[in-house]
Write an enzyme that holds these catalytic residues in place. Structure first.
Site, PDB file in Angstrom:
ATOM      1  N   ASP A 156      40.245  19.708  46.357  1.00  0.00           N
ATOM      2  CA  ASP A 156      41.165  20.660  46.265  1.00  0.00           C
ATOM      3  C   ASP A 156      42.551  19.925  46.146  1.00  0.00           C
ATOM      4  OD1 ASP A 156      41.292  24.043  47.285  1.00  0.00           O
ATOM      5  OD2 ASP A 156      43.157  22.973  46.673  1.00  0.00           O
TER       6      ASP A 156
ATOM      7  N   PHE B 178      34.465  41.269  42.120  1.00  0.00           N
ATOM      8  CA  PHE B 178      35.254  42.504  41.905  1.00  0.00           C
ATOM      9  C   PHE B 178      36.591  42.219  42.729  1.00  0.00           C
ATOM     10  CE2 PHE B 178      33.361  45.351  38.606  1.00  0.00           C
ATOM     11  CZ  PHE B 178      32.426  44.443  38.065  1.00  0.00           C
TER      12      PHE B 178
ATOM     13  N   PHE C 191      51.359  50.806  40.982  1.00  0.00           N
ATOM     14  CA  PHE C 191      51.549  50.534  39.661  1.00  0.00           C
ATOM     15  C   PHE C 191      50.866  51.813  38.717  1.00  0.00           C
ATOM     16  CE2 PHE C 191      51.409  46.050  40.534  1.00  0.00           C
ATOM     17  CZ  PHE C 191      52.958  45.686  40.703  1.00  0.00           C
TER      18      PHE C 191
ATOM     19  N   GLY D   8      47.728  45.613  31.530  1.00  0.00           N
ATOM     20  CA  GLY D   8      46.201  45.198  31.524  1.00  0.00           C
ATOM     21  C   GLY D   8      45.378  45.637  32.706  1.00  0.00           C
ATOM     22  N   ASP D   9      46.057  46.659  33.540  1.00  0.00           N
ATOM     23  CA  ASP D   9      45.116  47.176  34.434  1.00  0.00           C
ATOM     24  C   ASP D   9      44.130  48.302  33.922  1.00  0.00           C
ATOM     25  OD1 ASP D   9      45.805  45.733  36.825  1.00  0.00           O
ATOM     26  OD2 ASP D   9      47.361  47.159  37.398  1.00  0.00           O
TER      27      ASP D   9
ATOM     28  N   TYR E 213      42.778  34.425  31.657  1.00  0.00           N
ATOM     29  CA  TYR E 213      42.163  34.303  32.810  1.00  0.00           C
ATOM     30  C   TYR E 213      40.543  34.350  32.716  1.00  0.00           C
ATOM     31  CZ  TYR E 213      40.043  34.734  37.597  1.00  0.00           C
ATOM     32  OH  TYR E 213      39.443  34.702  38.525  1.00  0.00           O
TER      33      TYR E 213
ATOM     34  N   PHE F 134      35.323  26.712  43.064  1.00  0.00           N
ATOM     35  CA  PHE F 134      36.132  27.693  42.901  1.00  0.00           C
ATOM     36  C   PHE F 134      37.485  27.452  42.356  1.00  0.00           C
ATOM     37  CE2 PHE F 134      33.287  28.428  46.445  1.00  0.00           C
ATOM     38  CZ  PHE F 134      33.221  29.725  46.626  1.00  0.00           C
TER      39      PHE F 134
ATOM     40  N   THR G  60      34.485  36.555  37.478  1.00  0.00           N
ATOM     41  CA  THR G  60      35.257  37.528  37.809  1.00  0.00           C
ATOM     42  C   THR G  60      34.808  38.872  36.879  1.00  0.00           C
ATOM     43  OG1 THR G  60      37.668  38.413  37.395  1.00  0.00           O
ATOM     44  CG2 THR G  60      36.651  36.455  36.032  1.00  0.00           C
TER      45      THR G  60
ATOM     46  N   LYS H 214      36.839  32.010  32.476  1.00  0.00           N
ATOM     47  CA  LYS H 214      35.502  32.132  33.046  1.00  0.00           C
ATOM     48  C   LYS H 214      34.400  32.289  32.123  1.00  0.00           C
ATOM     49  CE  LYS H 214      37.350  31.736  37.107  1.00  0.00           C
ATOM     50  NZ  LYS H 214      37.067  30.545  38.296  1.00  0.00           N
TER      51      LYS H 214
HETATM   52  N1  UFG Z   1      48.445  47.363  42.906  1.00  0.00           N
HETATM   53  C1  UFG Z   1      49.610  48.153  42.917  1.00  0.00           C
HETATM   54  N2  UFG Z   1      50.733  47.428  43.377  1.00  0.00           N
HETATM   55  C2  UFG Z   1      50.646  46.262  43.814  1.00  0.00           C
HETATM   56  C3  UFG Z   1      49.621  45.417  43.508  1.00  0.00           C
HETATM   57  C4  UFG Z   1      48.407  46.046  43.022  1.00  0.00           C
HETATM   58  O1  UFG Z   1      49.560  49.316  42.863  1.00  0.00           O
HETATM   59  O2  UFG Z   1      51.787  45.683  44.310  1.00  0.00           O
HETATM   60  C5  UFG Z   1      47.269  47.931  42.246  1.00  0.00           C
HETATM   61  C6  UFG Z   1      46.724  47.347  40.964  1.00  0.00           C
HETATM   62  O3  UFG Z   1      47.386  48.382  39.876  1.00  0.00           O
HETATM   63  C7  UFG Z   1      45.390  47.562  40.914  1.00  0.00           C
HETATM   64  C8  UFG Z   1      44.959  47.617  42.323  1.00  0.00           C
HETATM   65  O4  UFG Z   1      46.104  47.633  43.190  1.00  0.00           O
HETATM   66  O5  UFG Z   1      45.083  49.058  40.588  1.00  0.00           O
HETATM   67  C9  UFG Z   1      44.121  46.145  42.727  1.00  0.00           C
HETATM   68  O6  UFG Z   1      45.223  45.135  42.184  1.00  0.00           O
HETATM   69  P1  UFG Z   1      45.025  43.600  42.646  1.00  0.00           P
HETATM   70  O7  UFG Z   1      46.079  42.985  42.055  1.00  0.00           O
HETATM   71  O8  UFG Z   1      44.867  43.594  44.256  1.00  0.00           O
HETATM   72  O9  UFG Z   1      43.530  43.144  42.027  1.00  0.00           O
HETATM   73  P2  UFG Z   1      43.221  43.342  40.495  1.00  0.00           P
HETATM   74  O10 UFG Z   1      42.258  44.294  40.500  1.00  0.00           O
HETATM   75  O11 UFG Z   1      44.170  43.451  39.647  1.00  0.00           O
HETATM   76  O12 UFG Z   1      42.687  41.928  40.337  1.00  0.00           O
HETATM   77  C10 UFG Z   1      41.387  41.465  41.045  1.00  0.00           C
HETATM   78  C11 UFG Z   1      41.646  40.071  41.277  1.00  0.00           C
HETATM   79  C12 UFG Z   1      41.453  39.207  39.864  1.00  0.00           C
HETATM   80  C13 UFG Z   1      40.303  39.766  38.991  1.00  0.00           C
HETATM   81  C14 UFG Z   1      40.202  41.058  38.782  1.00  0.00           C
HETATM   82  C15 UFG Z   1      38.850  41.456  38.080  1.00  0.00           C
HETATM   83  O13 UFG Z   1      42.826  39.781  41.902  1.00  0.00           O
HETATM   84  O14 UFG Z   1      41.420  37.819  40.159  1.00  0.00           O
HETATM   85  O15 UFG Z   1      40.330  41.814  40.191  1.00  0.00           O
HETATM   86  O16 UFG Z   1      39.429  42.572  37.282  1.00  0.00           O
HETATM   87  F1  UFG Z   1      40.425  39.070  37.956  1.00  0.00           F
END
Ligand code: UFG
Length: 328
Positions: free
Chosen positions: A33, A171, A210, A284-285, A143, A75, A119, A147
């Protein structure tokens, strides 16, 4: 003699929990690491740390000098979806170059089995929910693309060199070691559950949700949160089939929770309110991401031990309470 394993990125969130599981099973573990995002204090006691990058031939040489390894777990990677949308070239170049250097070293050192941390971001346009392993791979970000490229590289490394590999598409990894020996500490923190818990503890400003105008029952995004200890056991479970064939599995619980449900569960677990406001959508969500993990259940008998969101949050909260500043 105990079995030896190499874990790249073993100072990070999921990697450190796998190292704990390996050590508890009596194995010897070398962690490679560069500590760019991981923490030296997160490397469990009993593992040897080789400080350096997978892309650095000298560091790889020092790590492989500790072998021979039964298997290698990869990882070490840049992991932030949002950051990758701003710096696509750096993300793809670093993750692919690092992974390729590691695969090359595995072939040279005759490692038979490699497990890749992959991922759910491979699936940005799912034709159906829950998402199974037959879903089309359409990465949602550079990202995820990096992968996807490594998964293809591993396909050819198997076909040509016989290096067996497992691609594990996580997930939403969450929670903490049930015995409190490891937890989640990203800097910057972008993940929902630690942000929610820090907001509950008053250590951060109110959470910004969000978007609440998604086509979901309460308008907020739905995700499949999987306990990090269950991810660790999935990594152990794939070692047996890797003796004869390569595998790829989607890893989740099969149950989705909205952002509002996560907030409500955190309030129930902590007994505190989670201050929050509604903000705009994050680019992107996707609205809903839920894994169909039937294949690993059916083929390997793997089951999550801690599928309940409340348990995942309770373990994360317990670790955060004892480590309010994360890893020092
Ligand atoms: N969210 C909020 N506010 C925040 C942070 C997150 O509303 O401050 C929401 C996001 O919009 C999302 C959910 O919480 O709907 C989860 O968000 P995360 O950032 O915790 O996780 P993600 O689903 O965006 O991403 C995760 C991993 C990534 C991986 C992805 C796969 O962290 O590494 O799932 O889609 F690529």
């Amino acid at each position: 003699m105990s079995q030896r394993y190499l874990v790249t990125g073993g100072a990070g969130f999921v990697g450190s929990h796998l190292v704990l599981a390996l050590l508890r099973g009596g194995a010897s573990v070398t962690v490679l690491d560069d500590l760019s995002t991981g923490h030296e204090a997160a490397v469990p006691k009993g593992a040897r740390l080789v400080h350096g990058s997978v892309a650095d031939p000298d560091a790889l040489g020092r790590a492989f000098a500790e072998g021979p390894f039964e298997a290698v777990f990869h990882f070490a990677s840049l992991t932030l979806v949002g950051e990758s949308m701003r710096e696509p070239v750096r993300y793809i170049a670093a993750n692919v170059a690092g992974g390729a250097a590691l695969v090359e070293a595995c072939i040279r050192h005759r490692v038979a089995r490699l497990v890749l941390s992959s991922t759910a971001n491979l699936f940005s346009e799912p034709a159906k929910i829950p998402i199974d392993e037959d879903e089309a791979i359409i990465p949602g970000s550079p990202y995820g693309e990096s992968k996807a490229m490594l998964e293809r590289l591993l396909f050819w490394a198997d076909r040509i060199h016989g290096l067996r590999s497992a691609c594990l598409r996580y997930f939403n990894a969450a929670g903490a070691d049930p015995d409190g020996e490891a937890g989640e500490d990203h800097r910057p923190e972008t993940h929902l559950i630690p942000l929610v818990l820090d907001a509950a503890a008053g250590r951060r400003p109110p959470l910004i949700v969000f978007g609440d105008d998604y086509p979901t029952p309460d308008g907020t995004c739905i995700r499949d949160y999987i306990h990090v200890a269950d991810l660790a056991t999935a990594h152990l479970a794939v070692l047996e089939p890797l003796r004869t064939r390569s595998v790829r599995y989607n890893l989740g619980t099969g149950t989705g929770h909205s952002v509002r449900e996560v907030i409500a569960a955190a309030e129930a677990v902590t007994g505190r309110s989670v201050p929050h406001t509604i903000g705009p959508r994050r680019e992107g969500d996707p609205a809903v991401l839920i894994a169909a993990s039937d294949r690993i259940r059916r083929e390997l008998g793997w089951r999550p031990r801690f599928p309940a969101l409340e348990t995942i949050i309770a373990h994360a909260w317990a670790w955060r309470q004892r480590n309010p500043h994360g890893y020092r």
